[in-house]
Design a protein around this motif. Structure first.
Motif, PDB file in Angstrom:
ATOM      1  N   GLU A  55      24.162  23.608  46.445  1.00 36.45           N
ATOM      2  CA  GLU A  55      24.595  23.054  45.162  1.00 36.45           C
ATOM      3  C   GLU A  55      25.522  21.855  45.374  1.00 36.45           C
ATOM      4  O   GLU A  55      25.399  20.842  44.685  1.00 36.45           O
ATOM      5  N   ARG A  56      26.427  21.978  46.329  1.00 37.77           N
ATOM      6  CA  ARG A  56      27.346  20.886  46.588  1.00 37.77           C
ATOM      7  C   ARG A  56      26.633  19.671  47.164  1.00 37.77           C
ATOM      8  O   ARG A  56      26.964  18.525  46.837  1.00 37.77           O
ATOM      9  N   ALA A  57      25.655  19.914  48.022  1.00 38.52           N
ATOM     10  CA  ALA A  57      24.880  18.802  48.584  1.00 38.52           C
ATOM     11  C   ALA A  57      24.128  18.059  47.482  1.00 38.52           C
ATOM     12  O   ALA A  57      24.079  16.822  47.460  1.00 38.52           O
ATOM     13  N   LEU A  58      23.560  18.823  46.544  1.00 39.57           N
ATOM     14  CA  LEU A  58      22.860  18.200  45.421  1.00 39.57           C
ATOM     15  C   LEU A  58      23.837  17.454  44.518  1.00 39.57           C
ATOM     16  O   LEU A  58      23.518  16.374  43.993  1.00 39.57           O
ATOM     17  N   ASP A  59      25.022  18.019  44.330  1.00 33.95           N
ATOM     18  CA  ASP A  59      26.043  17.340  43.528  1.00 33.95           C
ATOM     19  C   ASP A  59      26.431  16.012  44.169  1.00 33.95           C
ATOM     20  O   ASP A  59      26.695  15.025  43.458  1.00 33.95           O
ATOM     21  N   ILE A  60      26.456  15.972  45.491  1.00 31.52           N
ATOM     22  CA  ILE A  60      26.770  14.719  46.189  1.00 31.52           C
ATOM     23  C   ILE A  60      25.701  13.673  45.889  1.00 31.52           C
ATOM     24  O   ILE A  60      26.012  12.517  45.574  1.00 31.52           O
ATOM     25  N   ILE A  67      33.680  10.367  46.719  1.00 30.48           N
ATOM     26  CA  ILE A  67      32.822  11.524  46.453  1.00 30.48           C
ATOM     27  C   ILE A  67      33.656  12.792  46.334  1.00 30.48           C
ATOM     28  O   ILE A  67      33.460  13.594  45.420  1.00 30.48           O
ATOM     29  N   ALA A  68      34.599  12.971  47.232  1.00 31.77           N
ATOM     30  CA  ALA A  68      35.459  14.151  47.195  1.00 31.77           C
ATOM     31  C   ALA A  68      36.242  14.199  45.891  1.00 31.77           C
ATOM     32  O   ALA A  68      36.419  15.273  45.299  1.00 31.77           O
ATOM     33  N   GLY A  69      36.699  13.035  45.438  1.00 31.05           N
ATOM     34  CA  GLY A  69      37.446  12.980  44.191  1.00 31.05           C
ATOM     35  C   GLY A  69      36.597  13.326  42.990  1.00 31.05           C
ATOM     36  O   GLY A  69      37.040  14.050  42.088  1.00 31.05           O
ATOM     37  N   ARG A  70      35.382  12.834  42.982  1.00 29.03           N
ATOM     38  CA  ARG A  70      34.475  13.117  41.863  1.00 29.03           C
ATOM     39  C   ARG A  70      34.141  14.604  41.775  1.00 29.03           C
ATOM     40  O   ARG A  70      34.004  15.156  40.679  1.00 29.03           O
ATOM     41  N   LEU A  71      33.988  15.233  42.918  1.00 25.24           N
ATOM     42  CA  LEU A  71      33.562  16.631  42.936  1.00 25.24           C
ATOM     43  C   LEU A  71      34.728  17.608  43.066  1.00 25.24           C
ATOM     44  O   LEU A  71      34.514  18.827  43.048  1.00 25.24           O
ATOM     45  N   SER A  72      35.928  17.070  43.201  1.00 23.66           N
ATOM     46  CA  SER A  72      37.124  17.913  43.363  1.00 23.66           C
ATOM     47  C   SER A  72      36.975  18.865  44.558  1.00 23.66           C
ATOM     48  O   SER A  72      37.265  20.053  44.471  1.00 23.66           O
ATOM     49  N   LEU A  73      36.512  18.307  45.670  1.00 26.75           N
ATOM     50  CA  LEU A  73      36.335  19.081  46.896  1.00 26.75           C
ATOM     51  C   LEU A  73      37.204  18.507  48.010  1.00 26.75           C
ATOM     52  O   LEU A  73      37.577  17.329  47.984  1.00 26.75           O
ATOM     53  N   HIS A  74      37.510  19.344  49.008  1.00 28.11           N
ATOM     54  CA  HIS A  74      38.261  18.870  50.165  1.00 28.11           C
ATOM     55  C   HIS A  74      37.414  17.874  50.956  1.00 28.11           C
ATOM     56  O   HIS A  74      36.191  18.016  51.055  1.00 28.11           O
ATOM     57  N   LYS A  75      38.079  16.882  51.526  1.00 31.72           N
ATOM     58  CA  LYS A  75      37.361  15.861  52.284  1.00 31.72           C
ATOM     59  C   LYS A  75      36.607  16.468  53.465  1.00 31.72           C
ATOM     60  O   LYS A  75      35.519  16.011  53.824  1.00 31.72           O
ATOM     61  N   SER A  76      37.177  17.491  54.076  1.00 34.81           N
ATOM     62  CA  SER A  76      36.527  18.113  55.239  1.00 34.81           C
ATOM     63  C   SER A  76      35.193  18.738  54.842  1.00 34.81           C
ATOM     64  O   SER A  76      34.199  18.643  55.576  1.00 34.81           O
ATOM     65  N   THR A  77      35.165  19.362  53.665  1.00 32.13           N
ATOM     66  CA  THR A  77      33.932  19.980  53.161  1.00 32.13           C
ATOM     67  C   THR A  77      32.886  18.909  52.878  1.00 32.13           C
ATOM     68  O   THR A  77      31.715  19.030  53.263  1.00 32.13           O
ATOM     69  N   VAL A  78      33.314  17.854  52.204  1.00 27.84           N
ATOM     70  CA  VAL A  78      32.397  16.759  51.863  1.00 27.84           C
ATOM     71  C   VAL A  78      31.898  16.066  53.122  1.00 27.84           C
ATOM     72  O   VAL A  78      30.721  15.705  53.218  1.00 27.84           O
ATOM     73  N   HIS A  79      32.784  15.898  54.104  1.00 29.41           N
ATOM     74  CA  HIS A  79      32.396  15.232  55.347  1.00 29.41           C
ATOM     75  C   HIS A  79      31.265  15.982  56.044  1.00 29.41           C
ATOM     76  O   HIS A  79      30.302  15.369  56.536  1.00 29.41           O
ATOM     77  N   ARG A  80      31.348  17.311  56.094  1.00 31.46           N
ATOM     78  CA  ARG A  80      30.292  18.109  56.731  1.00 31.46           C
ATOM     79  C   ARG A  80      28.961  17.952  55.992  1.00 31.46           C
ATOM     80  O   ARG A  80      27.898  17.802  56.614  1.00 31.46           O
ATOM     81  N   LEU A  81      29.031  17.984  54.667  1.00 24.14           N
ATOM     82  CA  LEU A  81      27.800  17.852  53.886  1.00 24.14           C
ATOM     83  C   LEU A  81      27.209  16.447  54.004  1.00 24.14           C
ATOM     84  O   LEU A  81      25.989  16.285  54.096  1.00 24.14           O
TER      85      LEU A  81
END
Length: 247
Positions: free
Chosen positions: A12-17, A32-46
């Motif tokens: 779901e997060r990958a699709l949100d990206i 991207i992290a700001g738009r999705l309100s996710l940690h940068k580390s999580t977004v970086h992996r995806l």
């Protein structure tokens, strides 16, 4: 079970990206992290996974990401035989030649409308209509068409939306919707954008269900109220023919 939930959440997060790129050509990790309100580390992996699979491309100089060629490969295999945006394109081209302005096609998605197809005018000064753009349902000719012919529940949802603009009187808006149903088309002048005007008509399928809104837009000094009334007939005729093309 927990592992399955984690896997679904990652998908779901990958699709949100990927969906972040519907209104932006390139984005940084922070954006991207700001738009999705996710940690940068999580977004970086995806992002790394999406880049490895070819869905995203990273610019080493700007450190920004853009959509990759794998998406183009997937879209090339889409079936366009039953796609209204493709089927209706020749009719939209004919309407553009007849009225000399930009032609757009909109559908409703929740409390927004999306432009799914557009044919740009040949005029030197014209309305540029990017495909995929999302707009609110409270303003604009196409928005009013999509609400006027929608189910009562949709109208109530739109009118009770907390983000309803304070500058728009709901009672007057409801009167406009009734008038639109009587005349078969809607107009707008600088409702959403200064210097822009539009006229729109509904497209119904053979069962009488609203499918989309067909719109003509251009500069308000050229697309005057008188001009919009004048071309409302050809627009409604084009919308009628387009509806008959659907199975």
């Amino acid at each position: 079970m927990e592992e399955q939930k984690a896997n679904v959440r990652a998908v779901e997060r990958a699709l949100d990206i990927l969906l972040c790129f519907t209104d932006s050509a390139d984005l940084s990790l922070s954006e991207i992290a700001g738009r999705l309100s996710l940690h940068k580390s999580t977004v970086h992996r995806l992002l790394a996974t999406l880049e490895n699979k070819g869905f995203l491309i990273r610019n080493a100089q700007t450190e920004k990401y853009r959509l990759g060629f794998r998406l183009w490969e997937l879209s090339a295999n889409m079936s366009h035989s039953d796609d209204p945006a493709t089927i209706w394109l020749p009719e939209m081209e004919r309407l553009k030649d007849a009225v000399g302005e930009t032609i757009s096609l909109y559908v409703r998605d929740g409390l927004e409308r999306i432009r799914i197809q557009a044919v740009q005018s040949n005029q030197a000064i014209r309305r540029v209509a990017p495909i995929g753009a999302r707009m609110p349902l409270a303003v604009g000719a196409s928005s009013k068409v999509l609400v006027a012919y929608a189910d009562p529940g949709v109208k109530e949802e739109v009118l009770n939306d907390p983000s309803w603009p304070a500058s728009i009187d709901r009672a007057a808006y409801i009167e406009q919707l009734e008038q639109i149903r009587e005349q078969g088309y809607a107009t707008s002048v600088e409702e959403r954008e200064l210097g822009a005007a539009a006229v729109s008509a509904p497209i119904f399928n053979r069962n009488g269900k609203l499918v989309a809104a067909l719109a003509v837009s251009g500069p308000s000094n050229r697309l005057t109220v008188e001009r919009m009334v004048e071309i409302s007939g050809p627009i409604k005729e084009a919308a009628y023919r387009m509806g008959k093309m659907l199975k």
